[in-house]
Motif scaffolding. Structure first.
Motif, PDB file in Angstrom:
ATOM      1  N   ALA A 136      -5.187  -3.783  -7.229  1.00 32.01           N
ATOM      2  CA  ALA A 136      -6.368  -3.306  -6.489  1.00 32.01           C
ATOM      3  C   ALA A 136      -6.069  -1.863  -6.118  1.00 32.01           C
ATOM      4  O   ALA A 136      -6.296  -1.431  -5.007  1.00 32.01           O
ATOM      5  N   GLU A 152       0.873  -1.183   0.000  1.00 33.57           N
ATOM      6  CA  GLU A 152       0.000   0.000   0.000  1.00 33.57           C
ATOM      7  C   GLU A 152       0.910   1.233   0.000  1.00 33.57           C
ATOM      8  O   GLU A 152       1.771   1.358   0.872  1.00 33.57           O
ATOM      9  N   GLU A 207       5.085   1.335  -2.809  1.00 32.05           N
ATOM     10  CA  GLU A 207       4.347   1.747  -4.009  1.00 32.05           C
ATOM     11  C   GLU A 207       4.876   1.041  -5.243  1.00 32.05           C
ATOM     12  O   GLU A 207       6.081   1.055  -5.517  1.00 32.05           O
TER      13      GLU A 207
HETATM   14  C1  FAD Z   1     -18.135   9.325  -1.250  1.00 33.39           C
HETATM   15  C2  FAD Z   1     -18.104   7.907  -1.589  1.00 33.39           C
HETATM   16  C3  FAD Z   1     -19.127   7.119  -1.150  1.00 33.39           C
HETATM   17  C4  FAD Z   1     -19.147   5.814  -1.501  1.00 33.39           C
HETATM   18  N1  FAD Z   1     -20.166   5.033  -1.054  1.00 33.39           N
HETATM   19  C5  FAD Z   1     -20.175   3.718  -1.316  1.00 33.39           C
HETATM   20  C6  FAD Z   1     -21.172   2.852  -0.761  1.00 33.39           C
HETATM   21  O1  FAD Z   1     -22.041   3.287  -0.008  1.00 33.39           O
HETATM   22  N2  FAD Z   1     -21.123   1.538  -1.080  1.00 33.39           N
HETATM   23  C7  FAD Z   1     -20.157   1.067  -1.907  1.00 33.39           C
HETATM   24  O2  FAD Z   1     -20.187  -0.115  -2.184  1.00 33.39           O
HETATM   25  N3  FAD Z   1     -19.171   1.842  -2.406  1.00 33.39           N
HETATM   26  C8  FAD Z   1     -19.153   3.153  -2.144  1.00 33.39           C
HETATM   27  N4  FAD Z   1     -18.156   3.936  -2.625  1.00 33.39           N
HETATM   28  C9  FAD Z   1     -17.137   3.363  -3.499  1.00 33.39           C
HETATM   29  C10 FAD Z   1     -16.001   2.708  -2.788  1.00 33.39           C
HETATM   30  O3  FAD Z   1     -15.430   3.589  -1.838  1.00 33.39           O
HETATM   31  C11 FAD Z   1     -14.926   2.300  -3.810  1.00 33.39           C
HETATM   32  O4  FAD Z   1     -15.530   1.585  -4.841  1.00 33.39           O
HETATM   33  C12 FAD Z   1     -13.908   1.426  -3.170  1.00 33.39           C
HETATM   34  O5  FAD Z   1     -13.100   2.208  -2.326  1.00 33.39           O
HETATM   35  C13 FAD Z   1     -13.004   0.761  -4.191  1.00 33.39           C
HETATM   36  O6  FAD Z   1     -12.162  -0.056  -3.463  1.00 33.39           O
HETATM   37  P1  FAD Z   1     -10.747  -0.498  -4.016  1.00 33.39           P
HETATM   38  O7  FAD Z   1     -10.098  -1.259  -2.945  1.00 33.39           O
HETATM   39  O8  FAD Z   1     -10.920  -1.194  -5.314  1.00 33.39           O
HETATM   40  O9  FAD Z   1      -9.967   0.848  -4.357  1.00 33.39           O
HETATM   41  P2  FAD Z   1      -9.527   2.013  -3.406  1.00 33.39           P
HETATM   42  O10 FAD Z   1     -10.394   2.106  -2.228  1.00 33.39           O
HETATM   43  O11 FAD Z   1      -9.387   3.189  -4.291  1.00 33.39           O
HETATM   44  O12 FAD Z   1      -8.095   1.556  -2.883  1.00 33.39           O
HETATM   45  C14 FAD Z   1      -6.960   1.550  -3.714  1.00 33.39           C
HETATM   46  C15 FAD Z   1      -5.736   1.517  -2.818  1.00 33.39           C
HETATM   47  O13 FAD Z   1      -4.586   1.312  -3.628  1.00 33.39           O
HETATM   48  C16 FAD Z   1      -3.545   2.169  -3.170  1.00 33.39           C
HETATM   49  N5  FAD Z   1      -2.628   2.366  -4.302  1.00 33.39           N
HETATM   50  C17 FAD Z   1      -2.872   3.070  -5.422  1.00 33.39           C
HETATM   51  N6  FAD Z   1      -1.814   2.998  -6.262  1.00 33.39           N
HETATM   52  C18 FAD Z   1      -0.897   2.225  -5.640  1.00 33.39           C
HETATM   53  C19 FAD Z   1       0.411   1.784  -6.016  1.00 33.39           C
HETATM   54  N7  FAD Z   1       0.952   2.113  -7.185  1.00 33.39           N
HETATM   55  N8  FAD Z   1       1.094   1.005  -5.161  1.00 33.39           N
HETATM   56  C20 FAD Z   1       0.556   0.651  -3.955  1.00 33.39           C
HETATM   57  N9  FAD Z   1      -0.673   1.052  -3.559  1.00 33.39           N
HETATM   58  C21 FAD Z   1      -1.387   1.819  -4.394  1.00 33.39           C
HETATM   59  C22 FAD Z   1      -4.276   3.420  -2.737  1.00 33.39           C
HETATM   60  O14 FAD Z   1      -3.497   4.200  -1.861  1.00 33.39           O
HETATM   61  C23 FAD Z   1      -5.509   2.848  -2.080  1.00 33.39           C
HETATM   62  O15 FAD Z   1      -5.327   2.591  -0.716  1.00 33.39           O
HETATM   63  C24 FAD Z   1     -18.115   5.275  -2.305  1.00 33.39           C
HETATM   64  C25 FAD Z   1     -17.060   6.071  -2.720  1.00 33.39           C
HETATM   65  C26 FAD Z   1     -17.038   7.379  -2.367  1.00 33.39           C
HETATM   66  C27 FAD Z   1     -15.881   8.231  -2.793  1.00 33.39           C
END
Ligand code: FAD
Length: 596
Positions: A223, A87, A187
């Motif tokens: 992810a 992360e 990263e």
């Molecule tokens: C205001 C808001 C409300 C929401 N409400 C809902 C809801 O009610 N229900 C719902 O289901 N979803 C909701 N969502 C959507 C949900 O938050 C996202 O879909 C979800 O966070 C996606 O998860 P993820 O793990 O795929 O990506 P992310 O949460 O974006 O996580 C990606 C991670 O990867 C890390 N990263 C990025 N690049 C690198 C790299 N090169 N090397 C290492 N680490 C890296 C980042 O720092 C981050 O921690 C909402 C989103 C927002 C903004």
């Protein structure tokens, strides 16, 4: 003891700690047998021995520790696959953001054995709407329909809320039980695929020092969110639109004077959702207003407060604390493919988060991919199984984006006068109907039309087809042993094996089906015989993991079985019906596609 390779140490999760030497990754197939087969967990290969501070030795790199990365890592860990999670942030993320948890996602957390999420999540509070300056609500209504009582097939029936940061904390705790700790400040800068491995350039920041190095992994799961480097490496297009003019603002607040049992809304512009996660007077803000510079508001708290008070026109409400605030730009986009070769993407890096389904879809992406990857890595499934991750998830995400874009349009077109009705959402948002009916690996011998089905359709009893979510069934009584020790199908389904449920009237057909299963690796399959309600005096079938009576009659009803007939249901590790067949031929057709 399995011998050779002295540098690999292996422990048995979660409690017992026995060390075993491994010959190769093949040893991952080994499973400990216990009196309750559902509780058998695969071995975990954890660390290089004698180097306790060394990074986790892992063939899979998960990039990003948001919801999707953590669920992918946990599912793989439960399958006995060692994972490394990196992360780039130096601290775990704060903020409630994706707090809405759909019932289908609650089911998946149950299968992943993270009971804290279900325990701490709460019903969404009722919405109350106001005119600016108004103290008395114009109306009070539920955002996701009235709360319902669980049913036998759906133990998780209500849409719940728990801050995404809290959920991620519980997932990290579970992962830690497999000695997998998220590495902060790590990263991924770039990656390159080769025939047998992926080369990853990784930067690590520790104590203010940054170092870079090249590392090799067998597989990489991106992810890493909407701006992720892994998606860019794959050359995947992120088709759709970015709504620059519709920037939104989210944040966690403490407000005095506002009743902290409701979700207070001023049109579609400002909404404060009460949440117990933030303690007394804790609220989550969601604001959107065309033409307002949300980036500026996120950076300037005076301007933020001025904006909020100008909308709500309630000087009696005291915003005592802004814990965290961030702007957020809606993307209506999805990737055109979710993986290739040895690199896959899940979650926010695949699709956009608009409309409150993003986090839920992210969890479901990760769950769909991880069991398939585990089987391929163990040499038990052909690599072509991984193509079905693309094929199954793309139609689901496309439909999810259609639904959520409609919601987004409704909310940005609305204004201060809009009532809460504009936010009400239908049953499809509960995601219990998300299905893979059109998938090439599902087998349905009962004449169901699978191709072209809506992948998001809401389902009811009697409509079950291969590719659908597998319903629960409580009140299953042991055929042998104390009848009061009931179990349920949801307590048998787990993401590290297929469950073959054999509905049968007598043991003879069951015996031949159980015997047909012997040709598949025993660690990947659990068999469950389910006899109709009222059955007695049946002889035990050797080799069956469970022999149960459908005491409540729910399993026969939901799986559409006529008592006196035989039906075999293969439930995949992701709790999706892989096959609905009449006997051994159908069973072999299914496993012939999924296993080597
Ligand atoms: C205001 C808001 C409300 C929401 N409400 C809902 C809801 O009610 N229900 C719902 O289901 N979803 C909701 N969502 C959507 C949900 O938050 C996202 O879909 C979800 O966070 C996606 O998860 P993820 O793990 O795929 O990506 P992310 O949460 O974006 O996580 C990606 C991670 O990867 C890390 N990263 C990025 N690049 C690198 C790299 N090169 N090397 C290492 N680490 C890296 C980042 O720092 C981050 O921690 C909402 C989103 C927002 C903004």
């Amino acid at each position: 003891m399995l011998c050779a390779m002295p540098d690999l140490r292996c422990v048995v999760p979660p409690a017992a700690s026995r060390e075993i030497r491994l010959t190769s990754w093949d040893s991952l197939r080994v499973i400990f047998k216990s009196p309750n087969p559902a509780s058998c967990q695969p071995l975990q290969i954890i660390r290089v021995s004698g180097m306790s501070d060394s990074p986790i030795l892992a063939p899979v790199l998960v990039v990003g520790a948001g919801l999707s990365g953590l669920v992918a890592a946990l599912t793989l860990a439960k399958n006995g696959i060692p994972v490394r999670v990196v992360e780039r942030n130096l601290e775990h993320r704060k903020g409630q953001r994706g707090a809405g948890i759909a019932p289908r996602t609650l089911e998946l957390y149950h299968f992943l054995e993270v009971p804290e999420i279900e325990k701490h999540a709460t019903l969404l509070p009722l919405v109350q709407t106001y005119h600016p300056g108004g103290v008395q609500p114009l109306e009070t209504l539920p955002m996701m329909g009235p709360a319902s009582d669980p049913t036998p097939s759906c133990p998780y029936i209500n849409y719940l809320a728990l801050g995404q940061d809290i959920v991620e904390g519980y997932l990290r705790e579970q992962l830690a039980k497999y000695s997998c700790l998220v590495e902060l400040g790590a990263e991924v800068l770039s990656l390159e695929q080769h025939a047998g491995h992926v080369e990853v350039r990784l930067a690590k920041t520790q104590g203010g020092h940054r170092t870079e190095k090249l590392e090799r992994y067998d597989w990489v799961i991106g992810a890493d969110g909407a701006r992720g480097v892994v998606r860019k490496h794959l050359g995947v297009t992120f088709q759709g639109e970015t709504r620059q003019e519709d920037d939104m603002l989210v944040g966690d607040f403490r407000i005095k004077g506002l009743d902290d049992q409701h979700w207070h809304m001023w049109g579609t512009i400002v909404a404060f959702r009460a949440t117990p996660d933030l303690g007394k007077n804790g609220f989550v803000l969601f604001a959107n207003a065309r033409g307002i510079d949300m980036k500026k508001l996120a950076a300037d708290h005076d301007a933020l407060l001025e904006f909020l008070y100008s909308v709500i026109e309630r000087k009696d409400l005291i915003i005592e604390e802004v814990y965290w605030v961030s702007e957020f730009r809606p993307n209506v986009r999805m990737a055109n493919k979710f993986g290739e070769g040895r690199v896959f993407i899940v979650g926010g890096s695949v699709h956009s988060p608009t409309g409150g389904q993003g986090g839920n879809s992210s969890v479901q992406d990760a769950f769909n991919l991880s069991w398939k990857l585990a089987l391929v890595m163990k040499g038990l499934s052909p690599p072509s199984l991984l193509e079905t991750y693309n094929e199954e998830r793309i139609p689901v995400i496309a439909e999810m984006l259609k639904l959520t874009t409609h919601l987004l349009d409704k909310s940005v077109e609305a204004d201060r006068a809009t009532t809460g009705k504009a936010f009400e959402r239908g049953q499809e948002y509960f995601m219990l109907g998300v299905n893979y009916r059109g998938s090439r690996i599902v087998v349905d011998e009962f004449g169901a039309q699978t191709a072209g089905a809506n992948p998001y359709v809401y389902l009811s009893a009697g409509t079950l087809q291969a590719g659908d979510r597998a319903p629960d069934s409580p009140g299953l009584e042991p055929m042998f042993g104390p009848r009061e020790e009931h179990t349920s199908l949801f307590d048998v389904f787990r993401p590290w094996y297929h469950t073959v449920v054999i509905f049968t009237n007598g043991p003879s057909q069951a015996r031949s089906t159980i015997s047909a299963l012997k040709k598949y690796p025993s660690t990947t399959i659990r068999s469950v015989l389910v006899y109709p309600k009222g059955s007695s005096g049946v002889k035990a079938v050797e080799g069956a993991d469970f022999q149960l009576i459908d005491g409540g009659g729910h399993a026969y009803e939901w799986y559409g079985v006529v008592a006196g007939t035989t039906k075999v249901v293969v439930v995949r590790p992701d709790a999706v019906v892989g096959a609905l067949v009449g006997g051994i031929d159908g069973l072999q057709q299914y496993f012939g596609q999924v296993l080597l």
